[in-house]
Design a protein around this motif. Structure first.
Motif, PDB file in Angstrom:
ATOM      1  N   PRO A 596      -7.545  -1.979 -61.529  1.00 50.66           N
ATOM      2  CA  PRO A 596      -8.364  -2.632 -60.494  1.00 50.66           C
ATOM      3  C   PRO A 596      -9.787  -2.084 -60.451  1.00 50.66           C
ATOM      4  O   PRO A 596     -10.270  -1.631 -59.416  1.00 50.66           O
ATOM      5  CB  PRO A 596      -7.589  -2.310 -59.213  1.00 50.66           C
ATOM      6  N   ILE A 597     -10.466  -2.156 -61.577  1.00 51.68           N
ATOM      7  CA  ILE A 597     -11.832  -1.636 -61.697  1.00 51.68           C
ATOM      8  C   ILE A 597     -12.693  -2.729 -62.309  1.00 51.68           C
ATOM      9  O   ILE A 597     -12.445  -3.162 -63.437  1.00 51.68           O
ATOM     10  CB  ILE A 597     -11.868  -0.374 -62.589  1.00 51.68           C
ATOM     11  N   GLU A 598     -13.699  -3.168 -61.583  1.00 46.06           N
ATOM     12  CA  GLU A 598     -14.576  -4.212 -62.108  1.00 46.06           C
ATOM     13  C   GLU A 598     -15.469  -3.655 -63.210  1.00 46.06           C
ATOM     14  O   GLU A 598     -15.769  -2.462 -63.259  1.00 46.06           O
ATOM     15  CB  GLU A 598     -15.423  -4.817 -60.989  1.00 46.06           C
ATOM     16  N   GLY A 599     -15.912  -4.539 -64.091  1.00 46.79           N
ATOM     17  CA  GLY A 599     -16.684  -4.139 -65.242  1.00 46.79           C
ATOM     18  C   GLY A 599     -18.041  -3.564 -64.888  1.00 46.79           C
ATOM     19  O   GLY A 599     -18.639  -3.894 -63.859  1.00 46.79           O
ATOM     20  N   TYR A 600     -18.517  -2.706 -65.778  1.00 43.04           N
ATOM     21  CA  TYR A 600     -19.827  -2.089 -65.652  1.00 43.04           C
ATOM     22  C   TYR A 600     -20.812  -2.795 -66.580  1.00 43.04           C
ATOM     23  O   TYR A 600     -20.438  -3.689 -67.350  1.00 43.04           O
ATOM     24  CB  TYR A 600     -19.732  -0.601 -65.991  1.00 43.04           C
ATOM     25  N   LEU A 601     -22.057  -2.374 -66.543  1.00 39.59           N
ATOM     26  CA  LEU A 601     -23.079  -2.995 -67.379  1.00 39.59           C
ATOM     27  C   LEU A 601     -22.664  -3.002 -68.845  1.00 39.59           C
ATOM     28  O   LEU A 601     -22.797  -4.026 -69.530  1.00 39.59           O
ATOM     29  CB  LEU A 601     -24.409  -2.243 -67.219  1.00 39.59           C
ATOM     30  N   ASN A 602     -22.156  -1.865 -69.334  1.00 39.89           N
ATOM     31  CA  ASN A 602     -21.796  -1.788 -70.748  1.00 39.89           C
ATOM     32  C   ASN A 602     -20.695  -2.766 -71.124  1.00 39.89           C
ATOM     33  O   ASN A 602     -20.645  -3.246 -72.260  1.00 39.89           O
ATOM     34  CB  ASN A 602     -21.371  -0.362 -71.107  1.00 39.89           C
TER      35      ASN A 602
END
Length: 813
Positions: A596-602
């Motif tokens: 349950p972790i939304e994506g980061y810029l990378n």
């Protein structure tokens, strides 16, 4: 001992693991940003006398870690395997038992009452009025394992932690946002950084003391972890106001210099956009001044691959080789530097000659003894570099290295759909061993080579193999590369002689020696399979998978290998099916199920990069359309509307105290650099001036491009793309033509893809593309055959529909 500033000027990317003699050579902050952060250091020494003493003692000891980073292990801070085994380990369940991260699961039976990064842990700290001990690492981190065995499995230390702190464990690969914030603090506080990272926080998550690896007991004038815990607990109970005040000051400084309040390069870097070739040349000259003319690489030991440097130099080579006759000598020097570096890495110990793939970095200047961890992001980026070398030279050696690397990834680092994160450096030397030893899986005693290769005989086969790979009865690892003697009497393969040289010495043909080596390596592979394998971190990250699917797509296009393209498409579908939500958000991590972790810029940037390469390999418009959709979502979530450029996080998670940017290209290119490249490519492919303008704005805020372009080689590649992106190849296919089934079409594509023209664009004209480019609206296949239109600045040359015609068009006949 090297000072920190010397390390920065010499080898930015070696910094991040100094304390742990470890992997991930990724610098979390830029040098200019560090200079700003170091001004904060004057606050730290006025917190309180005891903490000042601990910080100073830790700092003085840290230079030991710094000076021995050239070696495979730390120096006096390290304990022996026997000492590590003496710690008491009473298994118990913790709040980590149901986590997905392999790193957190490794600690789920520690006596330390660990919590994941969660509201539950924060509330507990506030309710119990306790400081937080934050430990950040990852599952393939050697010195994370050491600290775990020494301290986190120690009942006395665990009891003290449980009574006086709320302990939180974080996987830096799963939560790079948490890692980045507190690494900025640790680097400002100690002038160093690495993993494991150990930070003490107030219940509202503000840091007030930190470091990296701590030995369990006081030693060599440095406080041990137990002493530090006692001092911190005492200060928390007796002088809390000073701690909190100090924490507030530190966070204000970090916010000012690294967060949303900070200003980026602005007008300073607009100069690079106005004079791109000047700054591209400046960065190349800097690298050439650092080039090792004998052993390859840029700078001294430890030597890191850092493929973005090579990608950048190949672009500069093409720029001057093709367009500036006066600079041809410089271009030839650049090409030699790239090829020598790639040769030395491929023939050296950085490459696993038996099983394929590349290790993290070399501790010596000869690329011989590596840190043995294997990272997915290294495999993907090095494939690109070897493909560039192949296209530049036509030498099949470089294509073969790319193939071997991809084969390793498919065999070991794939679930059949997507790709795993890393293989550990450590493994058990025997089945019965209780703890791992670094490199145990990859090295051989002479008697093992003798028995495996030649059945115990001292025959010519053994002698030729040992001469080829520099294997000796007493081992081939220099003591300076192995200060603790863990590789004593061991051989780590390095090809110091050519096949031709060995063939001449033994009156054999080159082909015979090559076949001998191939057969012997297969025998060693079978022998090695009986050993305990290194731990495999099998979580799947969008960012690293984006890089890897792009590498497979690029290899498929250049090497005309449809299997590679199938692998890339399968991975892209997995990303879309598993990570892409109904509301257009990317998630970040997967292991059996989505975390349950939304994506980061990378995650967005690297996946878009891979999709663009996949589009150019397949001509499938849906990959281009998804790349465009993701780019628009990335702009919505991460774009800095005030100062331009991209933040690394969305700002939604209020537990992340700083919303930071990153412009330094280290072991992985910065998300902002990859984004600038994506925007430039999308701007050309879609005729979208908005994207092109954003690419320029993104580059303008990168402080390195005008001040130190060698610190941002991938951003420099994007600068080259923006400045030299006029050349477009448009392929128009007859109706119902499938690329994989049309030999003529594949031949045309192969010719285009195998031309070293890094800034070129390749598009496949259909209704969508025709609508974006007015000059392609009437483009049709000529003579019922696949047809190439070569266009620049809105106008096209006469179309061609044959390989011979395309060669003439490219002046290659």
């Amino acid at each position: 001992t090297h000072s920190f500033t010397h390390m920065l000027s010499r080898h930015h990317h070696s910094f991040s693991c100094l304390s742990s003699s470890k992997h991930h050579p990724r610098l979390s902050q830029s040098s200019s940003r560090f200079q700003q952060l170091f001004r904060l250091h004057k606050y730290h020494h006025s917190i309180f006398s005891a903490a000042q003493t601990a910080a100073q003692q830790f700092h003085s000891g840290h230079h030991c870690f710094n000076s021995t980073v050239h070696n495979r292990n730390m120096s006096t801070s390290a304990t022996s395997t026997e000492q590590r085994d003496s710690s008491t380990h009473i298994p118990r369940k913790s709040h980590l038992s149901h986590e997905q991260s392999p790193y957190l699961l490794q600690h789920s039976e520690n006596p330390v009452d660990w919590y994941p990064w969660s509201d539950q842990a924060f509330e507990l700290a506030r309710t119990q009025d306790k400081p937080i001990f934050l430990s950040v690492g990852y599952s393939t981190c050697h010195w994370c394992h050491v600290m775990a065995h020494e301290s986190f499995e120690n009942e006395d230390i665990a009891e003290y932690l449980n009574e006086n702190f709320v302990s939180i464990k974080v996987d830096r690969e799963e939560r790079p946002d948490v890692d980045r914030v507190y690494m900025a603090f640790v680097q400002a506080f100690t002038h160093h950084g690495g993993w494991p990272m150990s930070v003490f926080l107030t219940p509202d998550l503000k840091p007030f003391f930190g470091g990296t690896y701590f030995p369990p007991e006081d030693k060599y004038g440095r406080p041990g972890f137990k002493t530090i815990l006692q001092r911190i607990a005492k200060l928390w109970n007796e002088n809390r106001e000073a701690l909190i005040s100090q924490s507030d000051q530190i966070m204000q400084g970090l916010q000012q210099h690294t967060g949303e309040a900070s200003a980026s390069g602005g007008a300073h870097s607009e100069v690079a956009l106005q004079q791109p070739d000047k700054y591209l040349k400046l960065g190349a000259m800097k690298f050439m001044n650092q080039f090792d003319n004998v052993e390859g690489g840029f700078g001294d030991a430890p030597k890191f691959p850092r493929p973005s440097i090579l990608n950048y130099l190949f672009r500069v080579y093409h720029m001057y080789k093709e367009s500036d006759k006066e600079m041809e000598t410089f271009a030839d020097q650049i090409l030699r530097a790239c090829l020598l570096t790639l040769d030395k890495m491929a023939n050296g110990g950085l490459k696993d000659h038996v099983g394929g793939g590349f290790h993290r970095y070399s501790v010596d200047e000869e690329w011989h003894v590596p840190h043995f961890e294997k990272m997915l992001y290294d495999q993907s980026q090095l494939v690109y570099s070897y493909l560039d070398a192949y296209v530049a030279t036509g030498n099949e050696f470089y294509a073969d290295i790319a193939r071997e690397t991809l084969s390793y990834v498919q065999r070991i680092m794939s679930n059949g759909d997507a790709f795993f994160s890393a293989e550990d450096a450590d493994s058990k030397p025997t089945v019965d061993a209780t703890h791992g030893v670094e490199g145990a899986f990859y090295v051989y005693e002479y008697k093992e080579l003798k028995e495996t290769i030649s059945g115990g005989q001292e025959d010519d086969t053994l002698k030729m193999f040992c001469e080829l790979y520099d294997c000796r009865p007493g081992g081939n690892v220099k003591p300076t590369s192995d200060p603790h003697g863990e590789l004593k009497n061991k051989n780590h393969l390095i090809q110091r002689k050519t096949f031709e040289e060995v063939a001449k010495n033994y009156n054999r043909t080159t082909v015979e020696v090559q076949q001998m080596a191939k057969d012997a390596l297969q025998k060693l592979l079978a022998f090695r399979q009986k050993r305990p394998r290194p731990h495999l971190d099998d979580k799947i990250l969008v960012s690293w998978n984006g890089l890897m699917l792009g590498a497979f797509a690029k290899a498929g296009a250049i090497l005309d290998n449809m299997e590679y393209i199938d692998v890339a498409e399968k991975c892209a579908r997995f990303m879309r099916d598993k990570f892409y939500t109904d509301n257009g958000i990317l998630m970040h991590s997967y292991r059996e199920t989505i975390a349950p972790i939304e994506g980061y810029l990378n995650d967005y940037a690297f996946l878009i990069h891979g999709l663009l390469d996949l589009y150019e390999a397949t001509g499938r418009i849906d990959w281009l359309e998804w790349a465009q959709t993701l780019q628009e979502k990335q702009n919505e979530l991460f774009w800095d509307k005030k100062n331009h450029g991209y933040f690394e996080v969305t700002g939604k998670d209020k537990s992340i105290l700083l919303r930071m940017k990153e412009n330094y290209d280290g072991a992985e290119p910065a998300g902002s650099s990859v984004s600038a490249m994506n925007l430039a490519r999308l701007g050309t492919l879609l005729g979208a001036h908005t994207f092109t303008s954003m690419a320029e704005q993104c580059l303008a805020q990168n402080e390195y491009l005008s001040r130190a372009p060698h610190a941002a080689p991938h951003a420099a590649c994007a600068l080259h793309q923006v400045a030299h992106s006029g050349r477009q190849f448009a392929l128009v296919l007859p109706e119902n033509t499938r690329i994989r089934e049309s030999q003529e079409t594949r031949q045309l594509l192969h010719l285009i893809q195998n031309r070293l023209d890094p800034a070129k664009s390749l598009m496949f004209k259909d209704e969508f593309i025709g609508m974006q480019h007015e000059y392609l609206k009437d483009a049709t296949p000529k003579g019922g055959k696949s047809t190439v239109y070569l266009c620049e600045h809105g106008s096209c040359q006469q179309p061609v529909n044959s390989v011979e015609g395309l060669k003439k068009l490219l002046h290659e006949e």
